[in-house]
Design a protein around this motif. Sequence first.
Motif, PDB file in Angstrom:
ATOM      1  N   ASN A   1      -1.596  -3.828   3.762  1.00 18.78           N
ATOM      2  CA  ASN A   1      -1.783  -3.416   5.207  1.00 18.78           C
ATOM      3  C   ASN A   1      -1.858  -2.415   5.683  1.00 18.78           C
ATOM      4  O   ASN A   1      -1.565  -2.589   7.173  1.00 18.78           O
ATOM      5  CB  ASN A   1      -0.703  -4.744   5.219  1.00 18.78           C
ATOM      6  CG  ASN A   1       0.867  -4.135   5.312  1.00 18.78           C
ATOM      7  OD1 ASN A   1       0.583  -3.000   4.934  1.00 18.78           O
ATOM      8  ND2 ASN A   1       1.913  -4.817   5.510  1.00 18.78           N
TER       9      ASN A   1
ATOM     10  N   ASP B   1       0.760  -0.892  -0.188  1.00 16.97           N
ATOM     11  CA  ASP B   1      -0.013  -0.121   0.131  1.00 16.97           C
ATOM     12  C   ASP B   1       0.576   1.346  -0.039  1.00 16.97           C
ATOM     13  O   ASP B   1       0.557   2.433  -0.594  1.00 16.97           O
ATOM     14  CB  ASP B   1      -0.974  -0.085   1.128  1.00 16.97           C
ATOM     15  CG  ASP B   1      -0.542  -0.765   2.696  1.00 16.97           C
ATOM     16  OD1 ASP B   1       0.533  -1.027   2.483  1.00 16.97           O
ATOM     17  OD2 ASP B   1      -1.231   0.452   3.439  1.00 16.97           O
ATOM     18  N   GLY B   2       2.166   1.409   0.738  1.00 14.47           N
ATOM     19  CA  GLY B   2       3.246   2.217   0.596  1.00 14.47           C
ATOM     20  C   GLY B   2       3.690   2.190  -0.665  1.00 14.47           C
ATOM     21  O   GLY B   2       3.686   3.838  -1.266  1.00 14.47           O
TER      22      GLY B   2
ATOM     23  N   TYR C   1      -0.889  -5.184  -1.481  1.00 15.45           N
ATOM     24  CA  TYR C   1      -0.802  -6.658  -0.389  1.00 15.45           C
ATOM     25  C   TYR C   1      -1.353  -5.040   0.653  1.00 15.45           C
ATOM     26  O   TYR C   1      -0.348  -4.110   0.790  1.00 15.45           O
ATOM     27  CB  TYR C   1       0.579  -6.979  -0.196  1.00 15.45           C
ATOM     28  CG  TYR C   1       1.140  -8.001  -0.583  1.00 15.45           C
ATOM     29  CD1 TYR C   1       1.191  -7.758  -2.373  1.00 15.45           C
ATOM     30  CD2 TYR C   1       1.009  -8.900  -0.506  1.00 15.45           C
ATOM     31  CE1 TYR C   1       1.816  -8.767  -3.640  1.00 15.45           C
ATOM     32  CE2 TYR C   1       2.029 -10.238  -0.644  1.00 15.45           C
ATOM     33  CZ  TYR C   1       2.065 -10.094  -2.793  1.00 15.45           C
ATOM     34  OH  TYR C   1       2.204 -10.959  -3.503  1.00 15.45           O
TER      35      TYR C   1
ATOM     36  N   ILE D   1      -0.172  -0.381   6.525  1.00 21.87           N
ATOM     37  CA  ILE D   1       1.227   0.270   7.007  1.00 21.87           C
ATOM     38  C   ILE D   1       2.352   0.052   6.508  1.00 21.87           C
ATOM     39  O   ILE D   1       2.665  -0.658   5.381  1.00 21.87           O
ATOM     40  CB  ILE D   1       1.179  -0.424   8.596  1.00 21.87           C
ATOM     41  CG1 ILE D   1       1.907  -0.546   9.593  1.00 21.87           C
ATOM     42  CG2 ILE D   1       1.921  -2.277   8.393  1.00 21.87           C
ATOM     43  CD1 ILE D   1       1.103   0.651  10.710  1.00 21.87           C
ATOM     44  N   TYR D   2       2.897   0.562   6.242  1.00 22.10           N
ATOM     45  CA  TYR D   2       4.700   0.238   5.732  1.00 22.10           C
ATOM     46  C   TYR D   2       5.096  -0.633   7.589  1.00 22.10           C
ATOM     47  O   TYR D   2       5.734   0.034   8.097  1.00 22.10           O
ATOM     48  CB  TYR D   2       5.333   1.674   6.318  1.00 22.10           C
ATOM     49  CG  TYR D   2       5.272   2.700   5.421  1.00 22.10           C
ATOM     50  CD1 TYR D   2       3.936   3.214   4.361  1.00 22.10           C
ATOM     51  CD2 TYR D   2       5.710   3.727   5.184  1.00 22.10           C
ATOM     52  CE1 TYR D   2       3.626   3.987   3.648  1.00 22.10           C
ATOM     53  CE2 TYR D   2       5.482   4.924   4.506  1.00 22.10           C
ATOM     54  CZ  TYR D   2       4.503   4.800   3.427  1.00 22.10           C
ATOM     55  OH  TYR D   2       4.468   6.019   2.660  1.00 22.10           O
ATOM     56  N   GLY D   3       4.810  -1.119   6.652  1.00 27.96           N
ATOM     57  CA  GLY D   3       5.578  -2.932   7.391  1.00 27.96           C
ATOM     58  C   GLY D   3       7.482  -2.429   7.402  1.00 27.96           C
ATOM     59  O   GLY D   3       8.034  -2.635   8.402  1.00 27.96           O
TER      60      GLY D   3
HETATM   61 MG   LIG Z   1       2.395  -1.841   3.616  1.00 28.47          MG
END
Ligand SMILES: [Mg+2]
Lengths: 376, 281, 186
Positions: free
Chosen positions: B132, B104-105, B130, B134-136
């Motif tokens: 989520n 997403d980022g 993908y 958030i920046y995983g």
């Molecule tokens: Mg992400």
Amino acid sequence: MAAKKKLMQGNEACAEGALYAGCKFYAGYPITPSTEVAEIMSVELPKRGGKFIQMEDEIASMAATIGGSLAGLKSLTATSGPGFSLKQEALGYACLTEVPCVVINVMRGGPSTGYPTGPSQSDIMQAKWGTHGDHPAIALTPAYVQEILDETVRAFNLSEKYRTPVVVLYDEIVGHMREPITIPEPGDLEVIDRAKPDCDPEDYKPYDDKHLIAPLAPFGEGYRFHVTGLNHKEDGFPTNDSEMIDINNRRIMQKIDDNIDDICKNDESNLEDAEIGIFAVGSTSRSAKFSVNAARKKSIKAGLLRPLTIWPFPDKAVGELAEKCKVIIVPELNLGQMVNEVKRVAAGRCEVVGIHRVDGEPIKPAQITELIEKYS
Amino acid sequence: MAVAKQKLSVPFDYDKYLRKDKLPHIWCPGCGHGIVLKSLLRAIDNKELSKNDLCMVSGIGCSSRTPGYVDFNTLHTIHGRAFSFATGLKLAKPSLKMIIATGDGDAMAIGGNHFIHTCRRNIDMLIIVYSNAIYGMTGGQFSPTTPIGSIATTSRYGNVEPPFDICEMAKAAGATFVARGTAYHTQELERTFTEALGHKGTAVVEVIDSCPIYFGRMNKQRGASEMMENIEKNGTVSVKQVDKLPAEKTEGKLVRGILHRVEKPEYCEQYDKLIVAKATK
Amino acid sequence: MADRYEIRFSGSGGQGMILAGIIMAEAASIFGDKNAAQSQSYGPESRGGASRAEVIIADAGVDIDYPKATAIDCMLALTQTACTSYYSDVKKDGILLIDEDEVTDIPEGDFKVVKYPILRAAREDIGKSIVGNIISLGMITELTGIVSREEMENAVLSRVPKPFLELNKSALTLGFEKASALKKEL
Ligand SMILES: [Mg+2]
Ligand SMILES: Cc1ncc(C[n+]2csc(CCOP(=O)(O)OP(=O)(O)O)c2C)c(N)n1
Ligand code: SF4
């Protein structure tokens, strides 16, 4: 004979050279003073089984250019200052992943939007240090329209041979001026294509360190390999092994360092007995040549060293010049980029003085002549 | 399409598509990324696609590590630019079957411009986001899809930025196939991917995914299974039911399934049909 | 001929000064056997403001190093603004060819001034003001002798679309003839 001679603009000659070298892919974003290259490629590539795409910006252009090359096509992009800045991250990616491609930068004054239509040579250092990290850099500096054609072909050759991006730097004066040039016939100039693997796909290692430069398989032809901008090992997969990282980081530099004589190219005039040396590239070197000729008429021993490869820096030639001259004059259209490299190499063996201009005007022969006469 | 109505694709041989020697993967225990990949591999198998033609391109992020594990032509690029590398590859070699793995980022922030222009061109590729929220990879900063109020390491007081709707964005930008799935509804996701792989043009599949390590921990969803339950019970509603359910049951929920599908000329075909044809006349 | 021969074409955007430069360079280097380098002022200026093109000509095999004008042998000025901005590089005994209706404030210097109502002739004698640059090329050919009439004619004709061949040919001839007469007065 006469039929092959044509009056051409520098940017046209660049496109002509790219096509001669077998370029089949162009991705770019319009920017003055480089746009003619894109305009010509958009017309010519589709006629010759090639692909042209105008991307949404220069970041995307550089990325697509690398993509085109990984698919097996010789790929080109052209830009100017701000666009060159935007390309830097992806350019570094091409250095580390060892994907051949050619980037034309018709320099303009900066920083920022600067002076789009004036000549400049202010990206000399950016061509070397623009992307982060240590990385190999090859940059060529043609000064005549014919040379733009020839050097664009050489840029592709070096890029294919050494699996690395090659930058061609020239200024607006050379990019937009017209001169009669001879268009080479097929076979007149050497054209090098990248080495392709002949091993079993199972055994293929895209960064095999048995070779200084490993063959590169195009995507989609059975060699299913991995390419990443992370530090990787011979098989292309990321690694945290410090020894492997070290080997690979040094190898990509070494492939240039070991072949410096093949990559460097200089044009020398009146250097045999020169006491006053001039070091210049692009349109500025043409002013310098004018001044050298004028000086010789007055029996002043001036000579010109004009590198056609500015990166890797011509240390050897500059060193020789520093040995025999009392001064090296470095005229350049920036506030001091090459001059510091010349000082580094001269290392006190002779005086080194710059002539710098950033007002959007070329360095006039009179400016150089004045300094030559001062030192004579 | 020719999707077999299998009940469960249980004894499925993932190994045939994986680079087994590159495993274990880097993903945290409970991360949804691996589940998404498994659904994708089954879909690829359904379509009987050749590994030599498949080309997976990614940007940077946890999700973008996917290409390293699959035995295709794989390209792990720089943050946000996977679409552009892929555009170059596809145009230069149209026989490649392109799949983009992006976060997403990667897709919505740094790569947002490339994302919309890729959709606009309708170039043939499957883009899997993908998602989520958030920046995983960088340790849990908020992303352009993080809901308002959510906690991230750069939104300790709660996120104030409204999130993007990835599917609406894709559709508005011109993607000709837009779908949403989740890492919980794995068989539905496999079917969605199968359909998407059969589509000609830019297909965008947003997969509601989970990052238990960062998003979960910071937002009082204590474990991977709790996050999955959340996706199942509270997060989404199927496109097939959305009109049948009372408003209070669908409010605030994301709709799952194929949301948009139209036939439009594909970029590489248009290039040949319009440009090459004229240039070589 | 000296080492280099410098010509500057100046006027306003839209008067075809760059095309004139290109044609001169082609007459010398493609249709003739000399070397040439053509450059132009580039940028906002060329969109309506003062516009200029320069051609440096040298004998075959002689490199043209500095590609811009240093000491001009012949300069054309079709507007007052162009004349005022650019005349100062004309060298001693050089030629300044001006449109006599447009340039009324004639600069003084140790160069020779040739006056002719170029744009008026284009409009009234040829019927198309656009060919002012072609008349000018004819005049410069005749005044300087740097290229032959034939080389210039070939260069002009290779650059203009078929339907306009005759028109341009008459413009060029007019230029040759007028300059031939004016030359006697120099
Ligand atoms: Mg992400
Ligand atoms: C130019 C650039 N800026 C920042 C980063 C750091 N970075 C790496 S991954 C990432 C975010 C990834 O988030 P997302 O795309 O959502 O993927 P996830 O890890 O959540 O799967 C960032 C900011 C980078 N690699 N490159
Ligand atoms: S940090 Fe989050 S997104 Fe990344 S692997 Fe771990 S759980 Fe997955």
